[in-house]
Design a protein around this motif. Structure first.
Motif, PDB file in Angstrom:
ATOM      1  N   ASP A 160      -4.938  -5.639  -4.825  1.00 35.70           N
ATOM      2  CA  ASP A 160      -4.566  -4.572  -5.744  1.00 35.70           C
ATOM      3  C   ASP A 160      -5.685  -4.343  -6.753  1.00 35.70           C
ATOM      4  OD1 ASP A 160      -2.840  -2.590  -6.773  1.00 35.70           O
ATOM      5  OD2 ASP A 160      -2.088  -3.977  -8.292  1.00 35.70           O
ATOM      6  N   ALA A 161      -6.275  -5.419  -7.263  1.00 34.67           N
ATOM      7  CA  ALA A 161      -7.361  -5.295  -8.241  1.00 34.67           C
ATOM      8  C   ALA A 161      -8.587  -4.619  -7.633  1.00 34.67           C
ATOM      9  CB  ALA A 161      -7.743  -6.670  -8.789  1.00 34.67           C
ATOM     10  N   ARG A 162      -8.798  -4.808  -6.349  1.00 36.94           N
ATOM     11  CA  ARG A 162      -9.909  -4.147  -5.657  1.00 36.94           C
ATOM     12  C   ARG A 162      -9.592  -2.687  -5.341  1.00 36.94           C
ATOM     13  NH1 ARG A 162     -10.864  -6.024  -0.407  1.00 36.94           N
ATOM     14  NH2 ARG A 162     -12.660  -4.663  -0.444  1.00 36.94           N
ATOM     15  N   GLY A 163      -8.366  -2.261  -5.584  1.00 36.26           N
ATOM     16  CA  GLY A 163      -7.964  -0.902  -5.229  1.00 36.26           C
ATOM     17  C   GLY A 163      -7.730  -0.754  -3.742  1.00 36.26           C
ATOM     18  N   ALA A 164      -7.480  -1.869  -3.068  1.00 38.89           N
ATOM     19  CA  ALA A 164      -7.333  -1.849  -1.610  1.00 38.89           C
ATOM     20  C   ALA A 164      -5.898  -2.099  -1.162  1.00 38.89           C
ATOM     21  CB  ALA A 164      -8.249  -2.892  -0.993  1.00 38.89           C
ATOM     22  N   LEU A 165      -4.946  -2.178  -2.095  1.00 41.80           N
ATOM     23  CA  LEU A 165      -3.557  -2.453  -1.722  1.00 41.80           C
ATOM     24  C   LEU A 165      -2.749  -1.171  -1.782  1.00 41.80           C
ATOM     25  CD1 LEU A 165      -1.439  -4.620  -0.976  1.00 41.80           C
ATOM     26  CD2 LEU A 165      -0.931  -4.777  -3.422  1.00 41.80           C
ATOM     27  N   LEU A 166      -2.076  -0.866  -0.701  1.00 45.07           N
ATOM     28  CA  LEU A 166      -1.230   0.311  -0.589  1.00 45.07           C
ATOM     29  C   LEU A 166       0.165  -0.174  -0.226  1.00 45.07           C
ATOM     30  CD1 LEU A 166      -0.907   3.421  -0.335  1.00 45.07           C
ATOM     31  CD2 LEU A 166      -1.543   3.142   2.064  1.00 45.07           C
ATOM     32  N   THR A 167       1.122   0.034  -1.115  1.00 45.15           N
ATOM     33  CA  THR A 167       2.494  -0.383  -0.854  1.00 45.15           C
ATOM     34  C   THR A 167       3.308   0.819  -0.406  1.00 45.15           C
ATOM     35  OG1 THR A 167       2.309  -2.075  -2.566  1.00 45.15           O
ATOM     36  CG2 THR A 167       4.526  -1.498  -1.856  1.00 45.15           C
ATOM     37  N   VAL A 168       3.894   0.723   0.788  1.00 46.73           N
ATOM     38  CA  VAL A 168       4.714   1.813   1.323  1.00 46.73           C
ATOM     39  C   VAL A 168       6.012   1.232   1.866  1.00 46.73           C
ATOM     40  CG1 VAL A 168       2.748   3.278   1.902  1.00 46.73           C
ATOM     41  CG2 VAL A 168       3.633   1.717   3.601  1.00 46.73           C
ATOM     42  N   GLY A 169       7.058   2.038   1.859  1.00 45.94           N
ATOM     43  CA  GLY A 169       8.332   1.604   2.410  1.00 45.94           C
ATOM     44  C   GLY A 169       8.235   1.422   3.912  1.00 45.94           C
ATOM     45  N   ALA A 170       8.839   0.368   4.423  1.00 51.03           N
ATOM     46  CA  ALA A 170       8.802   0.093   5.860  1.00 51.03           C
ATOM     47  C   ALA A 170       9.474   1.210   6.650  1.00 51.03           C
ATOM     48  CB  ALA A 170       9.463  -1.253   6.152  1.00 51.03           C
ATOM     49  N   ASP A 171      10.325   1.986   5.991  1.00 54.87           N
ATOM     50  CA  ASP A 171      11.034   3.060   6.686  1.00 54.87           C
ATOM     51  C   ASP A 171      10.331   4.416   6.575  1.00 54.87           C
ATOM     52  OD1 ASP A 171      11.470   3.272   3.988  1.00 54.87           O
ATOM     53  OD2 ASP A 171      13.578   3.811   4.170  1.00 54.87           O
ATOM     54  N   LEU A 172       9.186   4.472   5.896  1.00 50.16           N
ATOM     55  CA  LEU A 172       8.437   5.723   5.759  1.00 50.16           C
ATOM     56  C   LEU A 172       7.911   6.127   7.138  1.00 50.16           C
ATOM     57  CD1 LEU A 172       7.554   7.595   3.401  1.00 50.16           C
ATOM     58  CD2 LEU A 172       5.396   6.369   3.393  1.00 50.16           C
ATOM     59  N   PRO A 173       8.044   7.395   7.526  1.00 51.11           N
ATOM     60  CA  PRO A 173       7.567   7.825   8.853  1.00 51.11           C
ATOM     61  C   PRO A 173       6.060   7.619   9.001  1.00 51.11           C
ATOM     62  CG  PRO A 173       8.927   9.537   7.831  1.00 51.11           C
ATOM     63  CD  PRO A 173       8.698   8.479   6.793  1.00 51.11           C
ATOM     64  N   ASP A 174       5.632   7.370  10.244  1.00 53.92           N
ATOM     65  CA  ASP A 174       4.218   7.114  10.529  1.00 53.92           C
ATOM     66  C   ASP A 174       3.310   8.227  10.034  1.00 53.92           C
ATOM     67  OD1 ASP A 174       4.801   4.735  11.768  1.00 53.92           O
ATOM     68  OD2 ASP A 174       4.644   5.523  13.800  1.00 53.92           O
ATOM     69  N   ASP A 175       3.701   9.485  10.254  1.00 56.29           N
ATOM     70  CA  ASP A 175       2.813  10.576   9.861  1.00 56.29           C
ATOM     71  C   ASP A 175       2.577  10.597   8.356  1.00 56.29           C
ATOM     72  OD1 ASP A 175       5.446  11.382   9.433  1.00 56.29           O
ATOM     73  OD2 ASP A 175       5.093  13.459  10.025  1.00 56.29           O
ATOM     74  N   GLU A 176       3.588  10.222   7.567  1.00 61.11           N
ATOM     75  CA  GLU A 176       3.411  10.164   6.114  1.00 61.11           C
ATOM     76  C   GLU A 176       2.515   8.989   5.719  1.00 61.11           C
ATOM     77  OE1 GLU A 176       6.887  10.654   3.657  1.00 61.11           O
ATOM     78  OE2 GLU A 176       7.851  11.868   5.211  1.00 61.11           O
ATOM     79  N   ILE A 177       2.680   7.854   6.378  1.00 62.01           N
ATOM     80  CA  ILE A 177       1.833   6.693   6.082  1.00 62.01           C
ATOM     81  C   ILE A 177       0.382   7.004   6.433  1.00 62.01           C
ATOM     82  CG2 ILE A 177       1.283   4.319   6.771  1.00 62.01           C
ATOM     83  CD1 ILE A 177       4.215   3.718   6.798  1.00 62.01           C
ATOM     84  N   ILE A 178       0.165   7.688   7.535  1.00 64.94           N
ATOM     85  CA  ILE A 178      -1.199   8.043   7.934  1.00 64.94           C
ATOM     86  C   ILE A 178      -1.828   8.976   6.904  1.00 64.94           C
ATOM     87  CG2 ILE A 178      -2.528   9.342   9.661  1.00 64.94           C
ATOM     88  CD1 ILE A 178      -0.539   8.039  11.742  1.00 64.94           C
ATOM     89  N   LEU A 179      -1.063   9.937   6.393  1.00 60.57           N
ATOM     90  CA  LEU A 179      -1.580  10.821   5.344  1.00 60.57           C
ATOM     91  C   LEU A 179      -1.964  10.028   4.098  1.00 60.57           C
ATOM     92  CD1 LEU A 179       0.836  13.888   5.591  1.00 60.57           C
ATOM     93  CD2 LEU A 179      -1.593  13.813   6.195  1.00 60.57           C
ATOM     94  N   VAL A 180      -1.108   9.078   3.721  1.00 63.11           N
ATOM     95  CA  VAL A 180      -1.354   8.258   2.536  1.00 63.11           C
ATOM     96  C   VAL A 180      -2.570   7.358   2.751  1.00 63.11           C
ATOM     97  CG1 VAL A 180      -0.370   6.403   1.132  1.00 63.11           C
ATOM     98  CG2 VAL A 180       1.029   8.354   1.751  1.00 63.11           C
ATOM     99  N   ILE A 181      -2.703   6.775   3.935  1.00 62.55           N
ATOM    100  CA  ILE A 181      -3.858   5.926   4.243  1.00 62.55           C
ATOM    101  C   ILE A 181      -5.135   6.753   4.175  1.00 62.55           C
ATOM    102  CG2 ILE A 181      -5.039   4.685   6.120  1.00 62.55           C
ATOM    103  CD1 ILE A 181      -2.286   3.561   6.918  1.00 62.55           C
ATOM    104  N   ASP A 182      -5.125   7.914   4.812  1.00 62.91           N
ATOM    105  CA  ASP A 182      -6.314   8.775   4.798  1.00 62.91           C
ATOM    106  C   ASP A 182      -6.700   9.168   3.371  1.00 62.91           C
ATOM    107  OD1 ASP A 182      -6.465   8.619   7.550  1.00 62.91           O
ATOM    108  OD2 ASP A 182      -5.584  10.601   7.905  1.00 62.91           O
TER     109      ASP A 182
END
Length: 142
Positions: free
Chosen positions: A101-123
């Motif tokens: 988290d301190a490195r700015g490399a931690l992304l917390t997402v709900g396990a139930d979030l759809p893949d396409d939304e997680i991919i948008l957030v990762i990108d």
């Protein structure tokens, strides 16, 4: 600078949920899916053109011990945390997560979030890592 394909570590959640999510992310980015035990304990070399590592939080706890962050995972562009039910993390796991988290490399997402939304957030998170002042606090994190 971010690799041509992302270097992502997926941790947390139940084994089936985490493994399935990691496999789908690897498939989307057409990069190898690696198991953390192979990378951290068996010392499997990391591909240079991106990867997704599937890791249970308990493995991070055991490998990190008291010696600091995990050197092999320190090169990840992003660590995606699929939170487990409240009260399931130990203090040591929390320490490892605070490092990312301190490195700015931690992304917390709900396990139930759809893949396409997680991919948008990762990108979006990967694009934001190039900003010298750092990305704005994402709305998907508490």
């Amino acid at each position: 600078m971010v690799a041509a394909a992302p270097r992502v570590v997926v941790i947390g959640a139940g084994e089936g949920v985490r493994r399935a999510r990691a496999a789908r992310l690897a498939g989307h980015y057409t990069i190898p899916l690696l198991r953390a035990v192979d990378v951290l304990i068996k010392r499997q070399p990391l591909p240079t053109d991106g990867y997704v590592i599937d890791s249970p939080p308990q493995l991070l706890d055991r490998v990190a011990g008291t010696g600091g962050p995990l050197p092999v995972l320190a090169f990840a562009d992003l660590v995606v945390l699929l939170p487990e039910p409240a009260g399931c993390t130990t203090e040591e796991i929390s320490r490892v997560l605070r490092y990312y988290d301190a490195r700015g490399a931690l992304l917390t997402v709900g396990a139930d979030l759809p893949d396409d939304e997680i991919i948008l957030v990762i990108d979006a998170a990967l694009r934001g890592r190039g900003d010298p002042e750092g990305p704005p606090r994402p709305p998907w994190r508490p």
